[in-house]
Design an enzyme around this catalytic site. Sequence first.
Site, PDB file in Angstrom:
ATOM      1  N   CYS A 154       0.848  -1.195   0.000  1.00 20.54           N
ATOM      2  CA  CYS A 154       0.000   0.000   0.000  1.00 20.54           C
ATOM      3  C   CYS A 154       0.884   1.246   0.000  1.00 20.54           C
ATOM      4  CB  CYS A 154      -0.915  -0.003   1.214  1.00 20.54           C
ATOM      5  SG  CYS A 154      -2.129   1.336   1.204  1.00 20.54           S
ATOM      6  N   CYS A 214      -9.563   5.359  -3.497  1.00 17.69           N
ATOM      7  CA  CYS A 214      -8.630   5.918  -2.522  1.00 17.69           C
ATOM      8  C   CYS A 214      -8.532   7.419  -2.716  1.00 17.69           C
ATOM      9  CB  CYS A 214      -7.251   5.273  -2.679  1.00 17.69           C
ATOM     10  SG  CYS A 214      -5.984   5.991  -1.594  1.00 17.69           S
TER      11      CYS A 214
END
Length: 428
Positions: free
Chosen positions: A155, A340
Amino acid sequence: MAQIVVIGAGLGGLPAAYELRHYLGKAHQVILISEFPQFTFVPGLVQVGLGHIPLDHMQLNVPMLAKRHGFKWVQGKVQKIDPLQKRIYTHETLNYDYLIIASGAELANDLVPGLGIYTHSICTPSHVLEARTAWETFCQQPGDLVVGAAPGTGCFGPAYEYVLLAEADLRRRGIRDQVKITYITPEPYIGHLGIANMAHSQTLTEALMNKRGIATLTNAQIVNISSDHIFLADGQSFGFAYSMILPAFRGAKFVKASGLGNERGFLPVLPTMRHRDYPEIYGVGVSVHLGQINDTQVSIGTPKSGQMTEAMAMVAAHNIAVELGSIAKPLQVPTLEALCFAEYGDTGIAYIAAPVLPDRLTGKRRYSYAIKGIWVNWAKAAFEKYFLAKMRLGVGLPWFEKLGLRLLFGLSMSRPAMAEDIVQPVNV
């Protein structure tokens, strides 16, 4: 009466407990186990690490929430699970009929000598407080700043947010001209984020890094870190006065100790989120294994976003309720479509991948793209407030949130399970 236990009170565990309570009513008992009494909204830790907001603004009291919303809370660190006897060992022994493991992962700092010793991270509340103190000290005596990610990281969003928000903070303090900033990443290009072929992501992210005067290095394999230098496999080194490097993750120790995980301690699950070998156990979030989608020069992982975690939690709770006969609906599968919102100071970028894992047969997604604008920052701030509010209210994933994602971004959270979803591991 069945006893359903959820391990972990984070972005997956707490919503899972709420969804179970919603589906099961008072017919069955829901128990939540967590090592710490606080729920932490992890996506907000970047701002905490730079001193923009206090940590307690991103936390909620789990014992109070458990009492208010009708499930039992047990504080303790899980040592081991016996999947045959269906027992969990903490400071006490708990039996379960169904189990959701939403424990997150552990930081694999030991894979790079010096990582986490001479560098900081923003992955946990304790680490982010240390990072915040060190940042204030750094700003009193500025020097070189190095931000990035270690090999195996999955991530990358928090690293991009940190480096760009740190740059904005230095400008606000009037000391930007005293700091050389370098971003070091194992990604093959800037804006890859562990998700290849995301339209506009590279162009938008690279342009922003260049505009802010941040030097970048891709395909970088960090192999060692000293008190003031980061060393790469190709022989390059970078000095720093302050460094924030994201580590790779591995599964929780109790998962591997219990024989439930793969070689890295991640849970092998079916698309229904049920464990491959133990039908009473479900996995959620960072604790699960997702198939590798990246063929890169330096090893990187597959991202598991907060939205993906929330979808997994919803599906796991739904499917347990189906198994218990509490609802008469088909089993569900999370789509693993992700949105996101990344805040970058005076602008932001929204990254959308539908889904993160490409189709098993075609290797393609429905779509994936990035879009830039100040509205991204507003959306992220609003979502943080909304998420914490619904956690206070005891709401998991309400219908209007799913409707909003579908109408605004074309994203869905789950779909009915097909025959192959019952037997085929996720993207393997």
